[in-house]
Design a protein around this motif. Structure first.
Motif, PDB file in Angstrom:
ATOM      1  N   HIS A 183      49.187  42.963  38.516  1.00  0.00           N
ATOM      2  CA  HIS A 183      48.794  41.859  39.405  1.00  0.00           C
ATOM      3  C   HIS A 183      49.071  40.530  38.732  1.00  0.00           C
ATOM      4  O   HIS A 183      48.866  40.363  37.532  1.00  0.00           O
ATOM      5  CB  HIS A 183      47.350  41.987  39.901  1.00  0.00           C
ATOM      6  CG  HIS A 183      46.257  41.727  38.916  1.00  0.00           C
ATOM      7  ND1 HIS A 183      45.714  40.478  38.717  1.00  0.00           N
ATOM      8  CD2 HIS A 183      45.580  42.545  38.091  1.00  0.00           C
ATOM      9  CE1 HIS A 183      44.749  40.556  37.810  1.00  0.00           C
ATOM     10  NE2 HIS A 183      44.655  41.794  37.413  1.00  0.00           N
TER      11      HIS A 183
ATOM     12  N   HIS B 114      45.089  35.459  38.668  1.00  0.00           N
ATOM     13  CA  HIS B 114      43.905  35.510  37.801  1.00  0.00           C
ATOM     14  C   HIS B 114      42.816  34.627  38.423  1.00  0.00           C
ATOM     15  O   HIS B 114      42.822  34.433  39.633  1.00  0.00           O
ATOM     16  CB  HIS B 114      44.272  35.124  36.358  1.00  0.00           C
ATOM     17  CG  HIS B 114      43.174  35.404  35.383  1.00  0.00           C
ATOM     18  ND1 HIS B 114      42.659  36.655  35.198  1.00  0.00           N
ATOM     19  CD2 HIS B 114      42.469  34.579  34.553  1.00  0.00           C
ATOM     20  CE1 HIS B 114      41.676  36.593  34.293  1.00  0.00           C
ATOM     21  NE2 HIS B 114      41.547  35.358  33.894  1.00  0.00           N
TER      22      HIS B 114
ATOM     23  N   ASP C 256      44.827  39.383  31.295  1.00  0.00           N
ATOM     24  CA  ASP C 256      44.458  39.848  32.647  1.00  0.00           C
ATOM     25  C   ASP C 256      45.072  38.922  33.693  1.00  0.00           C
ATOM     26  O   ASP C 256      44.494  37.909  34.027  1.00  0.00           O
ATOM     27  CB  ASP C 256      42.933  39.865  32.755  1.00  0.00           C
ATOM     28  CG  ASP C 256      42.442  40.330  34.108  1.00  0.00           C
ATOM     29  OD1 ASP C 256      43.241  40.830  34.905  1.00  0.00           O
ATOM     30  OD2 ASP C 256      41.233  40.161  34.374  1.00  0.00           O
TER      31      ASP C 256
ATOM     32  N   GLU D 245      44.481  40.166  43.438  1.00  0.00           N
ATOM     33  CA  GLU D 245      43.725  41.330  42.955  1.00  0.00           C
ATOM     34  C   GLU D 245      42.287  40.936  42.668  1.00  0.00           C
ATOM     35  O   GLU D 245      41.355  41.639  43.011  1.00  0.00           O
ATOM     36  CB  GLU D 245      44.378  41.890  41.675  1.00  0.00           C
ATOM     37  CG  GLU D 245      43.775  43.210  41.196  1.00  0.00           C
ATOM     38  CD  GLU D 245      42.658  43.068  40.164  1.00  0.00           C
ATOM     39  OE1 GLU D 245      42.084  44.084  39.784  1.00  0.00           O
ATOM     40  OE2 GLU D 245      42.346  41.937  39.752  1.00  0.00           O
ATOM     41  N   GLU D 246      42.140  39.762  42.035  1.00  0.00           N
ATOM     42  CA  GLU D 246      40.822  39.385  41.500  1.00  0.00           C
ATOM     43  C   GLU D 246      39.778  39.156  42.600  1.00  0.00           C
ATOM     44  O   GLU D 246      38.587  39.206  42.332  1.00  0.00           O
ATOM     45  CB  GLU D 246      40.946  38.119  40.632  1.00  0.00           C
ATOM     46  CG  GLU D 246      41.839  38.279  39.402  1.00  0.00           C
ATOM     47  CD  GLU D 246      41.198  39.085  38.280  1.00  0.00           C
ATOM     48  OE1 GLU D 246      40.075  39.583  38.466  1.00  0.00           O
ATOM     49  OE2 GLU D 246      41.842  39.219  37.220  1.00  0.00           O
TER      50      GLU D 246
ATOM     51  N   TYR E 198      37.657  39.338  28.089  1.00  0.00           N
ATOM     52  CA  TYR E 198      37.780  39.669  29.521  1.00  0.00           C
ATOM     53  C   TYR E 198      37.075  38.633  30.406  1.00  0.00           C
ATOM     54  O   TYR E 198      35.911  38.320  30.198  1.00  0.00           O
ATOM     55  CB  TYR E 198      37.190  41.061  29.776  1.00  0.00           C
ATOM     56  CG  TYR E 198      37.117  41.450  31.221  1.00  0.00           C
ATOM     57  CD1 TYR E 198      38.279  41.762  31.928  1.00  0.00           C
ATOM     58  CD2 TYR E 198      35.903  41.472  31.901  1.00  0.00           C
ATOM     59  CE1 TYR E 198      38.219  42.103  33.265  1.00  0.00           C
ATOM     60  CE2 TYR E 198      35.837  41.819  33.245  1.00  0.00           C
ATOM     61  CZ  TYR E 198      36.997  42.131  33.922  1.00  0.00           C
ATOM     62  OH  TYR E 198      36.939  42.459  35.261  1.00  0.00           O
ATOM     63  N   HIS E 199      37.807  38.085  31.346  1.00  0.00           N
ATOM     64  CA  HIS E 199      37.291  37.093  32.293  1.00  0.00           C
ATOM     65  C   HIS E 199      36.567  35.944  31.587  1.00  0.00           C
ATOM     66  O   HIS E 199      35.539  35.471  32.064  1.00  0.00           O
ATOM     67  CB  HIS E 199      36.385  37.745  33.342  1.00  0.00           C
ATOM     68  CG  HIS E 199      37.175  38.452  34.404  1.00  0.00           C
ATOM     69  ND1 HIS E 199      36.676  38.779  35.639  1.00  0.00           N
ATOM     70  CD2 HIS E 199      38.469  38.877  34.424  1.00  0.00           C
ATOM     71  CE1 HIS E 199      37.615  39.381  36.364  1.00  0.00           C
ATOM     72  NE2 HIS E 199      38.707  39.459  35.641  1.00  0.00           N
TER      73      HIS E 199
HETATM   74 ZN   LIG Z   1      40.615  40.474  36.133  1.00  0.00          ZN
END
Ligand SMILES: [Zn+2]
Length: 445
Positions: free
Chosen positions: A248, A251, A266, A299-300, A400-401
């Protein structure tokens, strides 16, 4: 030098040039990462113009690698409209007709959120008789509670007491509750609403017997466009089926306080993998099976790009013999053998062992309790029967994030080796007659 010798030298040089082109290169990896996760793309927010630029970049690269538009498409971009609700005024929550002060909506649009508040221990929720409104006691994390509530037709409204967990959620939302959305023209999935109450208000409500509660969420529709980039490497045997390699490209974009979420891992890392696989597999020439390369949008915010792709695939889904989604390969998991990636749902099908047998640096998922198989874009297609898995480096990476998911914090050398390890196994699979299959009980129901 004589002409003949010159020609021979040129021929030798061009023979050497082919394998070099089929090598994943750390420079290409860094170049894609630097653009996709650079300040200029502002974190590629889902269904934003920044995401569209990322998609246009991927599409231009596909063209440069010699990929074609997918069957039935006249370009490399697939666009989809997402209809989302947005709060246009503060919510109101009333108990027996009187407003409850300090109520904060986390998620939901208030549909069906009216009824007598039933005091419910979180753990007993699944055993209780259905009630539209539940006052939840116990300290179950909000996300877990939400997933549990979604699996039932009722409740429609959960009221929870404020805690450190809810405070963190509210902070993360920046005053924008998660309202439901959907692809235009498709029914919105019903979802429960969750409202956090200040401790005193919650306790007062819990002390009242049979309080009648009602939630109003004044919302309006907004429409945004998301973009998938799709490239096609045709195969020599149209009956042999198609491989799908995906990631994907969106973000989290720019947060309410102006922070750019770069998303280098990501999932600029997965998008980079798809680009490098496209370049190297195209350099290797035509295989038996065609290969679709896709970078999904949105996606997110709910997997919309992959869902739209699954509903409008350029080749029929039953021709897709396997889907490999690449998600977050920018760091390696200290829990895994050095240099290896994990494949979600590894034991569900024969795909992982087939790739591993040809040298792919993949192994099983050490976090089955996290349900990663269900939490990435592969799942949109797996639900439709396609053997579809996600390959990840470190699925629970500390960045992550967070705002620290930047190019400076990813491991380009690991990424390069990891992507390289997939080239030959995927090329072999593209040239094979063997079809990856679900193992008994592995196919999601
Ligand atoms: Zn993500």
């Amino acid at each position: 030098m004589k002409r003949g010798l010159l020609l021979a030298a040129w021929a030798a040089a061009s023979v050497l040039a082919v394998p070099a082109q089929a090598q994943v290169s750390a420079d290409w990896v860094r170049a894609h990462e630097t653009f996709l996760a650079g300040d200029e793309l502002r974190g590629r927010g889902s269904a934003t113009p920044d995401e569209a630029i990322a998609a246009a970049y991927v599409a231009a690269q596909f063209r440069g690698f010699g990929l074609q538009p997918a069957p039935g498409m006249d370009g490399y971009l697939q666009k989809a409209e997402i209809v989302r609700l947005k709060l246009k005024a503060p919510i109101t929550l009333t108990a027996n007709g009187a407003p409850v002060p300090g109520a904060v909506l986390l998620v939901g649009d208030g549909t069906g959120s009216e009824g007598v508040a039933r005091l419910t221990p979180a753990k007993a929720m699944s055993k209780m008789a259905p009630a539209p409104v539940m006052l939840i006691v116990g300290d179950m994390p909000v996300m877990q509670l939400y997933r549990l509530a979604r699996s039932f037709k009722t409740p429609r409204l959960l009221l929870i007491r404020e805690s450190a967990d809810t405070q963190a959620m509210i902070k993360g939302l920046h005053g924008e509750p998660r309202l439901p959305g959907g692809l235009r023209g498709e029914p919105r999935e019903p979802a429960p609403s969750i409202v956090v109450l200040p401790a005193a208000a919650f306790d007062a409500l819990a002390a009242q017997k049979d309080a009648k509660v009602s939630l109003t969420v004044p919302a309006e529709e907004t429409v945004a466009t998301t973009t998938n980039a799709i490239g096609w490497l045709p195969g020599s045997d149209p009956k042999a089926g198609v491989l799908l390699l995906s990631a994907h490209l969106d973000h989290l974009g720019v947060q309410g306080d102006g922070t750019v979420m770069h998303g280098a891992n990501d999932d600029a890392s997965g998008t980079t993998a798809v680009l490098e696989l496209a370049r190297t597999l195209a350099a290797k020439g035509k295989a038996k099976r065609g290969i679709l390369f896709v970078a999904y949008g949105a996606e997110e915010i709910g997997g919309y790009g992959s869902t739209y792709f699954g509903a409008h695939p350029p080749v029929p889904l039953d021709q897709i013999v396997a889907n490999v989604e690449v998600e977050m390969i920018g760091a390696q998991d200290p829990k895994l053998p050095a240099g290896t990636m994990m494949m979600t749902g590894y034991e569900r099908s024969t795909l992982g062992e087939t790739l591993k047998g040809h040298g792919a640096l993949v192994t099983g998922d050490p976090y089955p309790e996290q349900n990663f198989f269900q939490r990435s874009d592969n799942y949109s297609l797996a639900k439709k029967g396609v053997v579809a898995h996600t390959i990840s480096g470190w699925a629970v990476v500390p960045t992550y994030h967070s705002k620290d998911d930047t190019v400076a914090n990813i491991d380009i050398a690991f990424m390069t080796r990891a992507i390289q390890s997939l080239v030959e196994p995927l090329h072999a699979l593209a040239n094979s007659d063997a079809k990856p299959e679900w193992k008994p009980g592995g196919k999601p129901e």
